[in-house]
Design a protein around this motif. Structure first.
Motif, PDB file in Angstrom:
ATOM      1  N   GLU A  78       2.106   1.164   0.731  1.00 64.44           N
ATOM      2  CA  GLU A  78       0.901   2.099   1.292  1.00 64.44           C
ATOM      3  C   GLU A  78      -0.069   1.095   2.153  1.00 64.44           C
ATOM      4  O   GLU A  78      -1.143   1.488   2.722  1.00 64.44           O
TER       5      GLU A  78
ATOM      6  N   ALA B 257       4.997   6.683 -12.151  1.00 63.87           N
ATOM      7  CA  ALA B 257       4.679   7.205 -10.799  1.00 63.87           C
ATOM      8  C   ALA B 257       3.403   7.968 -10.556  1.00 63.87           C
ATOM      9  O   ALA B 257       2.636   7.953  -9.618  1.00 63.87           O
ATOM     10  N   ARG B 258       2.899   8.588 -11.595  1.00 66.09           N
ATOM     11  CA  ARG B 258       1.775   9.550 -11.710  1.00 66.09           C
ATOM     12  C   ARG B 258       0.567   8.670 -11.720  1.00 66.09           C
ATOM     13  O   ARG B 258      -0.477   8.757 -11.209  1.00 66.09           O
TER      14      ARG B 258
ATOM     15  N   ILE C 211      -3.757   4.721  -6.079  1.00 63.70           N
ATOM     16  CA  ILE C 211      -3.902   4.955  -4.812  1.00 63.70           C
ATOM     17  C   ILE C 211      -4.885   5.882  -4.319  1.00 63.70           C
ATOM     18  O   ILE C 211      -5.660   5.464  -3.435  1.00 63.70           O
ATOM     19  N   LYS C 212      -4.793   7.120  -5.008  1.00 62.69           N
ATOM     20  CA  LYS C 212      -5.882   7.728  -4.410  1.00 62.69           C
ATOM     21  C   LYS C 212      -7.346   7.449  -4.805  1.00 62.69           C
ATOM     22  O   LYS C 212      -8.374   7.572  -3.846  1.00 62.69           O
TER      23      LYS C 212
ATOM     24  N   ALA D 140       0.466   5.319 -10.518  1.00 60.33           N
ATOM     25  CA  ALA D 140       0.398   4.848  -9.255  1.00 60.33           C
ATOM     26  C   ALA D 140      -0.008   5.820  -8.162  1.00 60.33           C
ATOM     27  O   ALA D 140      -0.935   5.327  -7.468  1.00 60.33           O
ATOM     28  N   GLU D 141       0.125   7.020  -8.195  1.00 59.69           N
ATOM     29  CA  GLU D 141      -0.399   7.961  -7.358  1.00 59.69           C
ATOM     30  C   GLU D 141      -2.035   8.024  -7.548  1.00 59.69           C
ATOM     31  O   GLU D 141      -2.743   8.180  -6.595  1.00 59.69           O
ATOM     32  N   GLN D 142      -2.478   7.981  -8.799  1.00 56.35           N
ATOM     33  CA  GLN D 142      -3.520   8.111  -9.403  1.00 56.35           C
ATOM     34  C   GLN D 142      -4.511   6.861  -8.585  1.00 56.35           C
ATOM     35  O   GLN D 142      -5.657   6.918  -8.191  1.00 56.35           O
TER      36      GLN D 142
ATOM     37  N   ARG E 272       5.898  -0.722 -10.657  1.00 55.07           N
ATOM     38  CA  ARG E 272       5.719   0.515  -9.696  1.00 55.07           C
ATOM     39  C   ARG E 272       4.414   0.421  -9.122  1.00 55.07           C
ATOM     40  O   ARG E 272       4.371   0.690  -7.822  1.00 55.07           O
ATOM     41  N   LEU E 273       3.456   0.253  -9.707  1.00 57.95           N
ATOM     42  CA  LEU E 273       2.022   0.110  -9.089  1.00 57.95           C
ATOM     43  C   LEU E 273       2.256  -0.849  -8.065  1.00 57.95           C
ATOM     44  O   LEU E 273       1.621  -0.696  -7.075  1.00 57.95           O
TER      45      LEU E 273
ATOM     46  N   ARG F 230      -8.014   4.376  -1.970  1.00 54.37           N
ATOM     47  CA  ARG F 230      -7.916   4.972  -0.739  1.00 54.37           C
ATOM     48  C   ARG F 230      -8.861   5.837  -0.304  1.00 54.37           C
ATOM     49  O   ARG F 230      -9.692   6.100   0.579  1.00 54.37           O
TER      50      ARG F 230
ATOM     51  N   GLU G 198       4.031   0.364  -4.978  1.00 56.50           N
ATOM     52  CA  GLU G 198       3.761   1.271  -4.373  1.00 56.50           C
ATOM     53  C   GLU G 198       2.409   1.018  -3.581  1.00 56.50           C
ATOM     54  O   GLU G 198       2.002   1.468  -2.374  1.00 56.50           O
TER      55      GLU G 198
END
Length: 253
Positions: free
Chosen positions: A244, A191-192, A198-199, A194-196, A236-237, A202, A240
């Motif tokens: 998005e 999860a972390r 996407i940031k 994937a969050e990195q 997950r990536l 984007r 996600e």
């Protein structure tokens, strides 16, 4: 609309030692970087991985590394630019031939491990690698760390470069990857990671280990096949990114 390539290092077994996750990971990626025999891989493994990539419609890439099987190509070596040129041509030739023999083609080149990190900082090494790729086939894409000397060298010689970012690695304040063995270098939580990713795609920036921001370009995201839970990371990536509204497609023209 944002779009990104999703790549993974593959074919990193040899002999009886196989990277068993490759066939599953292929379902979620768009580009495969295939080990060429120096840090991992051998003739049978290259051929097997090329055939897997073709079966899944995944772009084939050569993944040349330093001649260090014992260290998996992740230990720095004192090589000259001439040696960097020669080992790149040699290893690219292996994957190039297998791809052609199976009815496919090599789309890109991405150096591996220590060679990748050395070329990110050393312009002479970066120039040698870029020249090797260009002289073999100028239409090949050159993958390199976003903001690195390898990207600048590829641009300078006329290659199309792909700025790469990492979902499962932390960054230093200068944009380099945190050295393996340093606490926090590997992001194990999907999860972390994937969050990195996407940031970076984007917003065009990443939060570094020193809690600063580094501006970068994200054309392709790498998930390491040997990261613990690599398959969970890829699943997950991909989910996600699509949630998005970020299109996942092969790099390049």
């Amino acid at each position: 609309m944002h779009c990104v390539d999703l790549n993974c290092d593959m074919g990193e077994g040899f002999g009886v030692y196989r990277t068993s996750l490759d066939s599953e990971l292929m379902k979620y990626i768009t580009s495969a970087n295939i080990a060429c025999g120096f840090h991992a891989g051998d003739a049978a493994t290259i051929r097997h991985t090329v055939k897997l990539a073709l079966a899944h419609g995944v772009a084939i890439g050569a993944h040349p590394g330093l001649p260090d099987l014992a260290g998996f190509g992740r230990r720095a070596m004192d090589i000259t630019p001439e040696e960097a040129y020669e080992l790149t041509v040699y290893q690219l030739g292996a994957v190039y031939a297998f791809a052609k023999s199976e009815g496919g083609a090599v789309a890109h080149v991405k150096p591996h491990g220590a060679l990748y990190n050395m070329a990110a900082k050393s312009r002479p090494l970066a120039d040698a690698i870029a020249e090797a790729v260009y002289k073999v086939e100028p239409s090949l894409l050159l993958f390199g760390l976003a903001g690195s000397e390898l990207i600048r060298a590829g641009d300078a010689i006329g290659l199309q470069t792909i700025s790469e970012v990492f979902a499962d690695r932390s960054y230093e304040s200068d944009g380099s990857l945190t050295p393996r063995g340093t606490e926090g270098a590997i992001i194990a939580d999907p999860a972390r990671a994937a969050e990195q990713a996407i940031k970076m795609i984007r917003d065009g920036e990443v939060r570094t280990r020193q809690q600063s921001s580094f501006i970068l370009k994200a054309d392709s995201v790498c998930v390491h096949g040997d990261t613990p839970g690599a398959l969970a990371h890829a699943i997950r990536l991909r989910a996600e990114l699509e949630a998005e509204g970020i299109a996942v497609k092969k790099a390049g023209r």
